[in-house]
Enzyme design. Structure first.
Site, mmCIF file in Angstrom:
data_model
loop_
_atom_site.group_PDB
_atom_site.id
_atom_site.type_symbol
_atom_site.label_atom_id
_atom_site.label_comp_id
_atom_site.label_asym_id
_atom_site.label_seq_id
_atom_site.Cartn_x
_atom_site.Cartn_y
_atom_site.Cartn_z
ATOM 1 N N VAL A 16 0.839 -1.206 0.000
ATOM 2 C CA VAL A 16 0.000 0.000 0.000
ATOM 3 C C VAL A 16 0.870 1.250 0.000
ATOM 4 C CG1 VAL A 16 -1.714 1.327 1.290
ATOM 5 C CG2 VAL A 16 -1.934 -1.160 1.128
ATOM 6 N N SER A 108 -8.586 -2.896 8.019
ATOM 7 C CA SER A 108 -8.843 -4.056 7.148
ATOM 8 C C SER A 108 -10.264 -4.548 7.398
ATOM 9 C CB SER A 108 -7.866 -5.194 7.473
ATOM 10 O OG SER A 108 -8.341 -6.405 6.927
ATOM 11 N N THR A 109 -10.870 -5.163 6.385
ATOM 12 C CA THR A 109 -12.236 -5.671 6.560
ATOM 13 C C THR A 109 -12.239 -6.920 7.444
ATOM 14 O OG1 THR A 109 -12.027 -6.889 4.484
ATOM 15 C CG2 THR A 109 -13.136 -4.731 4.410
ATOM 16 N N TYR A 137 -4.781 -9.740 15.085
ATOM 17 C CA TYR A 137 -4.557 -8.648 14.131
ATOM 18 C C TYR A 137 -5.796 -7.766 14.038
ATOM 19 C CZ TYR A 137 -4.070 -6.932 9.212
ATOM 20 O OH TYR A 137 -4.019 -6.191 8.053
ATOM 21 N N HIS A 180 -0.533 -13.411 1.129
ATOM 22 C CA HIS A 180 -1.974 -13.596 0.939
ATOM 23 C C HIS A 180 -2.216 -14.488 -0.277
ATOM 24 C CE1 HIS A 180 -2.051 -9.907 3.468
ATOM 25 N NE2 HIS A 180 -3.104 -10.514 3.982
HETATM 26 N N1 LIG Z 1 -2.293 -6.667 1.972
HETATM 27 C C1 LIG Z 1 -3.606 -6.747 2.177
HETATM 28 O O1 LIG Z 1 -4.295 -7.625 1.603
HETATM 29 C C2 LIG Z 1 -4.293 -5.786 3.091
HETATM 30 C C3 LIG Z 1 -3.585 -4.811 3.816
HETATM 31 N N2 LIG Z 1 -4.299 -3.953 4.627
HETATM 32 C C4 LIG Z 1 -3.601 -2.926 5.434
HETATM 33 O O2 LIG Z 1 -2.813 -2.068 4.614
HETATM 34 C C5 LIG Z 1 -1.681 -1.625 5.341
HETATM 35 C C6 LIG Z 1 -0.426 -1.920 4.539
HETATM 36 O O3 LIG Z 1 -0.391 -3.288 4.285
HETATM 37 P P1 LIG Z 1 0.597 -3.854 3.150
HETATM 38 O O4 LIG Z 1 1.079 -2.729 2.312
HETATM 39 O O5 LIG Z 1 -0.076 -5.014 2.524
HETATM 40 O O6 LIG Z 1 1.814 -4.388 4.038
HETATM 41 P P2 LIG Z 1 3.317 -4.674 3.614
HETATM 42 O O7 LIG Z 1 3.755 -5.806 4.466
HETATM 43 O O8 LIG Z 1 3.433 -4.760 2.122
HETATM 44 O O9 LIG Z 1 4.080 -3.334 4.083
HETATM 45 C C7 LIG Z 1 4.127 -3.044 5.429
HETATM 46 C C8 LIG Z 1 5.111 -1.933 5.627
HETATM 47 O O10 LIG Z 1 5.132 -1.627 7.012
HETATM 48 C C9 LIG Z 1 6.466 -1.351 7.370
HETATM 49 N N3 LIG Z 1 6.694 -1.776 8.752
HETATM 50 C C10 LIG Z 1 6.406 -2.970 9.308
HETATM 51 N N4 LIG Z 1 6.799 -2.970 10.596
HETATM 52 C C11 LIG Z 1 7.350 -1.748 10.840
HETATM 53 C C12 LIG Z 1 7.955 -1.132 11.966
HETATM 54 N N5 LIG Z 1 8.075 -1.799 13.117
HETATM 55 N N6 LIG Z 1 8.404 0.136 11.847
HETATM 56 C C13 LIG Z 1 8.301 0.810 10.671
HETATM 57 N N7 LIG Z 1 7.728 0.292 9.561
HETATM 58 C C14 LIG Z 1 7.277 -0.977 9.662
HETATM 59 C C15 LIG Z 1 7.376 -2.109 6.435
HETATM 60 O O11 LIG Z 1 8.529 -1.301 6.237
HETATM 61 P P3 LIG Z 1 9.942 -1.837 5.647
HETATM 62 O O12 LIG Z 1 9.649 -2.358 4.276
HETATM 63 O O13 LIG Z 1 10.809 -0.625 5.651
HETATM 64 O O14 LIG Z 1 10.420 -2.910 6.610
HETATM 65 C C16 LIG Z 1 6.525 -2.273 5.188
HETATM 66 O O15 LIG Z 1 6.914 -1.379 4.191
HETATM 67 C C17 LIG Z 1 -1.706 -2.352 6.678
HETATM 68 O O16 LIG Z 1 -2.243 -1.511 7.665
HETATM 69 C C18 LIG Z 1 -2.634 -3.517 6.425
HETATM 70 O O17 LIG Z 1 -3.303 -3.904 7.614
HETATM 71 C C19 LIG Z 1 -5.665 -4.010 4.719
HETATM 72 C C20 LIG Z 1 -6.365 -4.955 4.022
HETATM 73 C C21 LIG Z 1 -5.738 -5.906 3.182
HETATM 74 C C1 LIG Z 2 -6.545 -9.264 4.000
HETATM 75 C C2 LIG Z 2 -6.901 -10.356 4.968
HETATM 76 O O1 LIG Z 2 -6.019 -11.430 4.737
HETATM 77 C C3 LIG Z 2 -6.046 -12.466 5.692
HETATM 78 O O2 LIG Z 2 -7.269 -13.091 5.688
HETATM 79 P P1 LIG Z 2 -7.626 -14.090 4.495
HETATM 80 O O3 LIG Z 2 -8.310 -13.341 3.431
HETATM 81 O O4 LIG Z 2 -8.293 -15.293 5.063
HETATM 82 O O5 LIG Z 2 -6.168 -14.503 4.025
HETATM 83 P P2 LIG Z 2 -5.495 -15.232 2.807
HETATM 84 O O6 LIG Z 2 -5.460 -14.332 1.631
HETATM 85 O O7 LIG Z 2 -4.196 -15.748 3.325
HETATM 86 O O8 LIG Z 2 -6.443 -16.527 2.520
HETATM 87 C C4 LIG Z 2 -7.642 -16.409 1.839
HETATM 88 C C5 LIG Z 2 -8.137 -17.814 1.463
HETATM 89 O O9 LIG Z 2 -7.277 -18.319 0.418
HETATM 90 C C6 LIG Z 2 -6.910 -19.661 0.712
HETATM 91 N N1 LIG Z 2 -5.642 -20.019 0.054
HETATM 92 C C7 LIG Z 2 -5.510 -20.987 -0.890
HETATM 93 N N2 LIG Z 2 -4.216 -21.119 -1.267
HETATM 94 C C8 LIG Z 2 -3.524 -20.191 -0.539
HETATM 95 C C9 LIG Z 2 -2.131 -19.846 -0.506
HETATM 96 O O10 LIG Z 2 -1.266 -20.442 -1.192
HETATM 97 N N3 LIG Z 2 -1.785 -18.819 0.333
HETATM 98 C C10 LIG Z 2 -2.715 -18.168 1.091
HETATM 99 N N4 LIG Z 2 -2.307 -17.137 1.882
HETATM 100 N N5 LIG Z 2 -4.044 -18.469 1.101
HETATM 101 C C11 LIG Z 2 -4.433 -19.483 0.289
HETATM 102 C C12 LIG Z 2 -6.838 -19.655 2.238
HETATM 103 O O11 LIG Z 2 -6.886 -20.976 2.721
HETATM 104 C C13 LIG Z 2 -8.071 -18.840 2.589
HETATM 105 O O12 LIG Z 2 -9.226 -19.639 2.528
HETATM 106 C C14 LIG Z 2 -5.725 -11.956 7.042
HETATM 107 O O13 LIG Z 2 -4.455 -11.375 7.024
HETATM 108 C C15 LIG Z 2 -6.693 -10.893 7.409
HETATM 109 O O14 LIG Z 2 -6.213 -10.271 8.589
HETATM 110 C C16 LIG Z 2 -6.828 -9.881 6.348
HETATM 111 O O15 LIG Z 2 -6.902 -8.696 6.630
#
Ligand SMILES: NC(=O)C1=CN([C@@H]2O[C@H](COP(=O)(O)OP(=O)(O)OC[C@H]3O[C@@H](n4cnc5c(N)ncnc54)[C@H](OP(=O)(O)O)[C@@H]3O)[C@@H](O)[C@H]2O)C=CC1
Ligand SMILES: C[C@H]1O[C@H](OP(=O)(O)OP(=O)(O)OC[C@H]2O[C@@H](n3cnc4c(=O)[nH]c(N)nc43)[C@H](O)[C@@H]2O)[C@@H](O)[C@@H](O)C1=O
Length: 309
Positions: A16, A108-109, A137, A180
């Site tokens: 993000v 997050s949802t 989380y 994910h």
């Molecule tokens: N990915 C998804 O499917 C979803 C994500 N979100 C939310 O979006 C936001 C971003 O997620 P996403 O981009 O996927 O996460 P990423 O894991 O891709 O990025 C997380 C970032 O947070 C930084 N970070 C982690 N720990 C620390 C710390 N202790 N101090 C400073 N920086 C830190 C990392 O920095 P560095 O690289 O420098 O270590 C990294 O760049 C989160 O709040 C997440 O909950 C919500 C819904 C779905």
């Molecule tokens: C964004 C959201 O993401 C998380 O929730 P989630 O959606 O359940 O996460 P997921 O993407 O890992 O899985 C979705 C589905 O997919 C299936 N699945 C199949 N094969 C693979 C596989 O290879 N990897 C993963 N990760 N999942 C797999 C898995 O078994 C599950 O049924 C939490 O972080 C939650 O906190 C949150 O915010």
């Protein structure tokens, strides 16, 4: 946000955060403050306080977090609740002390009850038990929302909260254990195709439904809300469209060009059965997603080939 506004994008290297930087720079915001976690560990209260005192950003996008898929969440619950509470507490309190004009927290949802009526409205928050695989989380994220609302009420801060659904796109985490589902399946099918494998095994039963929104849409929604939204309640950010994991797997296999058989490892958790979010609030505010899943999958696979292979 003024064009020369000083903007801190916390987590700028993440999925993000990097999309936020791309979108901000595209729109001409160049006064960005960026720190890697190795330069500024946001779990460190004194270091975070000192950073805000010296840099004094005017706007903050809080996209720094401990993030991972279902197995990562299920395996490291203490890390997920501790890191996210510490990051949020430090960034929110330091933003208040340093007089930040406005902050957007990414939630997050997954904060909604496991069996909330679908599509899930923001009002469903705290109306039922959470999904066990990511409850720590989710509790941290809910605490972040409540902290924003409390600081707004007591101190008059402007801390707003966006609740994206599952998101994907360039710069995602493709690690097969901690990622994910969408990035994991792109990698699994690609590696199987290259190896000439005849089967790919995915986790769970394939029956859960998930909604996906491209990260560039989430960046656009975040800027939209930062500029337009002053409410204290969370705002869902999604595409409003869901599909089963099995359907997703077949669509990714088609994009990648894998023609073998898909098998299911039922020893892995399914997680919540559905979590389609209601996006009428953000639609009424004037924002809608632009990138449809098939286009997003094709673009993300192209990015994966160019950057991760
Ligand atoms: N990915 C998804 O499917 C979803 C994500 N979100 C939310 O979006 C936001 C971003 O997620 P996403 O981009 O996927 O996460 P990423 O894991 O891709 O990025 C997380 C970032 O947070 C930084 N970070 C982690 N720990 C620390 C710390 N202790 N101090 C400073 N920086 C830190 C990392 O920095 P560095 O690289 O420098 O270590 C990294 O760049 C989160 O709040 C997440 O909950 C919500 C819904 C779905
Ligand atoms: C964004 C959201 O993401 C998380 O929730 P989630 O959606 O359940 O996460 P997921 O993407 O890992 O899985 C979705 C589905 O997919 C299936 N699945 C199949 N094969 C693979 C596989 O290879 N990897 C993963 N990760 N999942 C797999 C898995 O078994 C599950 O049924 C939490 O972080 C939650 O906190 C949150 O915010």
């Amino acid at each position: 946000m003024e064009n020369d506004a000083k903007i801190f994008v916390a987590g700028h290297r993440g999925l993000v955060g990097s999309a936020l930087v791309r979108e901000l720079e595209r729109r001409g915001y160049n006064n960005l403050v960026l720190r890697k976690s190795s330069e500024l560990d946001l779990r460190d209260q004194a270091a975070t306080r000192a950073f805000f005192e010296s840099e004094r950003p005017e706007y903050v996008f809080l996209a720094a977090a401990k993030v991972g898929g279902i197995v990562a969440n299920n395996s490291f619950p203490a890390d997920f609740i501790y890191d996210n509470l510490m990051i949020q507490n430090n960034v929110l309190h330091s933003s208040y002390l340093a007089g930040v004009k406005k902050l957007l927290l990414l939630g997050s949802t997954c904060i909604y009850p496991r069996l909330a009526p679908q599509p899930i409205k923001e009002e469903a928050l705290l109306t039922g038990p959470l999904e066990p695989t990511n409850e720590p989380y989710a509790i941290a994220k809910i605490a972040g929302i409540k902290m924003c609302q409390s600081y707004n009420r007591q101190y008059g801060t402007r801390f707003i909260c966006a609740m994206p659904t599952n998101l994907y796109g360039p710069n995602d985490n493709f690690d097969l254990t901690t990622s994910h589902v969408l990035p994991a399946l792109i990698r699994r099918f690609h590696e199987a195709k290259v190896a000439g494998a005849t089967t790919v095994t995915i986790w769970g039963t394939g029956t859960p439904y998930r909604e996906f929104v491209h990260v560039d849409d989430v960046a656009g929604a975040s800027l939209f809300l930062m500029q337009q939204y002053e409410g204290g309640d969370p705002v869902n950010v999604g595409s409003g469209q869901e599909l089963t994991i099995a359907d997703l797997a077949h669509r990714i296999a088609a994009v990648v060009g894998f023609v073998g058989e898909i098998l299911y490892d039922k020893s892995k958790p399914d997680g919540t059965p559905r979590k389609l979010c209601d996006v009428s609030r953000i639609h009424e505010l004037g924002w809608r997603h632009k990138i449809e899943l098939d286009q997003g999958l094709a673009d993300t696979y192209a990015w994966y080939l160019a950057n991760r292979c």
